[in-house]
Design an enzyme around this catalytic site. Structure first.
Site, PDB file in Angstrom:
ATOM      1  N   GLU A 190      44.065  24.458  77.582  1.00  0.00           N
ATOM      2  CA  GLU A 190      44.694  25.445  76.687  1.00  0.00           C
ATOM      3  C   GLU A 190      43.914  25.563  75.374  1.00  0.00           C
ATOM      4  OE1 GLU A 190      48.987  26.096  74.369  1.00  0.00           O
ATOM      5  OE2 GLU A 190      48.450  24.135  75.193  1.00  0.00           O
ATOM      6  N   LYS A 207      51.017  33.885  77.388  1.00  0.00           N
ATOM      7  CA  LYS A 207      52.138  32.951  77.450  1.00  0.00           C
ATOM      8  C   LYS A 207      53.438  33.624  77.038  1.00  0.00           C
ATOM      9  CE  LYS A 207      53.527  28.360  75.790  1.00  0.00           C
ATOM     10  NZ  LYS A 207      53.190  27.239  74.888  1.00  0.00           N
ATOM     11  N   CYS A 223      50.923  25.344  78.805  1.00  0.00           N
ATOM     12  CA  CYS A 223      51.605  24.256  78.111  1.00  0.00           C
ATOM     13  C   CYS A 223      52.994  24.025  78.672  1.00  0.00           C
ATOM     14  CB  CYS A 223      51.632  24.542  76.610  1.00  0.00           C
ATOM     15  SG  CYS A 223      52.161  23.150  75.600  1.00  0.00           S
TER      16      CYS A 223
END
Length: 570
Positions: free
Chosen positions: A314, A385, A438
């Protein structure tokens, strides 16, 4: 002298009250302390400790605490008279239980406040104590709801199971959700017991775990003849044995094989803190990534020429990759034709100084390939995300928080913008990719997008940066929760984490390859095949409702049966 016959006889010492009675009758700070310790004990069932019986101790005490949530009055003669249940007392016990559970389970959050200690160390109490205090409200509401449905006998186990399932579902959805270490993870952290998630998912494991682990509380119950009620505990033990047997049977199926033609390499740079991750150091960082990625690890992996898919973690760049021609050129020079780079990367839309189109930042996964025409790397498909971390990637009530001197950890102006929806990521040479940036990987049933093509095959890709939490329990808990997504969906999981733990996991949750926490290096492996769609993957949206309805139905059937038996005995 006195003879033995004249000796004064001493009253016999009263036997100590059973432990259950001490808990039920506890008041004041003794009661609060017991609730706090019981909750903290439950956290030992989570990764990395994974001591499953600890949850039995925790929930057994929880039942006795709710048993003791009654108002009493003392008459002039000293007799105690029950005035009925009080939800306030149950809520208080639940809050202290939850505060202990979340403080013990999330203490590692304190490490994030020390990364930039000059600015954020003073906020550490908000993470280490403040967040558990807020999350404790969910447990308090669960205990109060359970008390409202309470009754004598085994039925109260189902009341607690229903109440905790409801509040855990709310914890995973309200205010963008924070379902970290849901109670079902007491089962889900164990590979054998976790196989049940392929049928009922994490929420189903929660609905099962609570009455099973709380069952020993009924060993303190006695009928009119003074006999103990062993049935609930025996039934709970048989349930665990059955769940374990199912897990052993499922894992005995062996590996599903590998996807032909796919050779993976995961790069774990272990870059965090110490001033290394800065814009001024961007060239050195990129050089480190490229050198690591092209490292020879074996005779058949002499570098990127022997790799089809390179995975980076990430947001490994202190700059916007898609707007940096030099970085794209450097990646393109080392990326062979036919090798695909999939990396986390911040991206931006809009531009500075444009009121009509101000910049919006996204935490993304981007696909890069070598462009023969330019020689540079070209950006292909991108996923943004959806589930952002509060105070990490955006700040709720931004104006108020700024006045209080509270800002998010990631220094992005205005914070990240969430992506519009979960969707598949298309990577050349791979089956459909389910992206998870994440902590998106901790949301059960929320990863695979509905309405897209049916996932009879595929892979879950989780890129993460757990460097904020150092060498604590946090990265291991994150890994355990991400692994459960593979079991639920019957899909392999490829995980690239900046500081670890990076891993390749098969669709049964077995870790095939792993890079240790806090170690820089590369991880080579093959992509496991997915298996037939699991029961959970087909009906996951209905699991919470089914579990809640089953608990309520059995609860009222048991209570009705107990009521009829008591009526016949009158």
């Amino acid at each position: 002298m006195t003879s033995r016959g004249d000796a004064v006889s001493r009253p016999a010492r009263r036997p100590a009250a059973p432990l259950s009675h001490r808990v039920v009758l506890a008041t004041g700070w003794t009661r609060r302390g017991l609730a706090l310790l019981a909750g903290a004990c439950g956290a030992l069932a989570m990764a990395p400790v994974g001591f499953v019986p600890a949850m039995a101790v925790s929930l057994t005490v929880a039942v006795w605490l709710i048993d003791g949530a009654e108002r009493t009055a003392t008459s002039r003669s000293g007799a105690r008279r029950h005035l009925g249940p009080t939800l306030r007392s149950a809520f208080s016990a639940g809050w202290w239980w939850g505060f202990g559970f979340f403080t013990a389970g999330l203490h590692w959050l304190g490490a994030a406040f020390l990364v930039d200690a000059d600015k954020t160390a003073w906020l550490m109490p908000l993470g280490v104590v403040g967040l558990p205090a807020v999350l404790g409200i969910y447990a308090g509401c669960a205990f109060a709801l359970a008390r409202a449905l309470w009754s004598a006998g085994p039925a109260r186990l189902l009341a607690l199971g229903f109440a905790l399932l409801v509040t855990e579902l709310l914890r995973g959805s309200l205010f963008t959700g924070f379902p970290w270490n849901e109670i079902g993870m007491a089962l889900g952290s164990n590979l054998v017991l976790a196989q049940g998630a392929s049928v009922i998912g994490l929420h189903g494991l929660t609905a099962l775990a609570v009455p099973v682990f709380a069952a020993p509380a009924t060993l303190a119950d006695r009928d009119g003849a003074g006999r103990r009620n062993l049935a609930p505990t025996l039934l709970a033990a048989l349930t665990l044995i059955g769940l374990a047997a199912f897990g052993v049977w499922r894992l005995a199926g062996g590996p599903a094989g590998d996807v032909p033609g796919v050779r993976l390499r995961i790069m774990q740079p272990d870059v965090f803190g110490d001033g290394e991750f800065t814009y001024e150091n961007k060239d050195a960082l990129l050089a480190k990534y490229l050198a690591l990625s092209d490292r020879a690890t074996s005779p058949d992996r002499t570098g990127l020429a022997d790799v089809t898919h390179l995975i980076w973690p990430e947001s490994p760049f202190p700059f916007i990759l898609s707007r940096d021609p030099d970085a794209l050129d450097a990646i393109g020079r080392i990326l062979p034709k036919g090798t695909v780079l999939v990396t986390g990367a911040a991206r931006v839309e809009g531009s500075q100084g444009s009121p009509a189109n101000p910049p919006r930042y996204f935490n993304a996964i981007q696909v890069l390939e070598h462009d023969p025409a330019s020689g540079a790397a070209a950006v292909g498909d991108t996923y943004d995300k959806v589930h952002l971390v509060p105070f990490g990637e955006y700040t709720p009530f931004l104006g108020l928080m700024e006045r209080l001197g509270i800002s998010q950890f990631v220094p992005i102006p205005g914070g990240f913008t969430p992506g519009p929806r979960h969707r598949l990521l298309h990577v050349p040479g791979l089956p459909p990719v389910v992206p998870a940036v994440c902590y998106e990987a901790i949301f059960s049933g929320g990863l695979v997008p509905r309405g897209d093509e049916r996932l009879d095959r595929g892979v879950i890709l989780n890129v993460s940066d757990d460097g904020w939490f150092g060498r604590t329990a946090g990265p291991w808990q994150h890994l355990a929760q991400a692994r459960l997504r593979a079991v639920e969906q019957g899909l392999p999981l490829v995980r690239a984490a900046n500081t670890g733990v990076s891993a390749i996991i098969d669709p049964y949750g077995r870790i095939l390859e792993e890079l240790p926490l806090g170690e820089a290096g590369v991880l080579d492996g093959f992509l496991p095949r997915s298996i037939a769609p699991t029961v959970f993957s087909e009906i996951n949206q209905f699991i919470p409702s089914i579990a809640a309805c089953l608990l309520l139905t059995v609860l009222f059937l048991v209570r009705y049966g107990d009521g009829r038996r008591r009526t016949r005995n009158l």
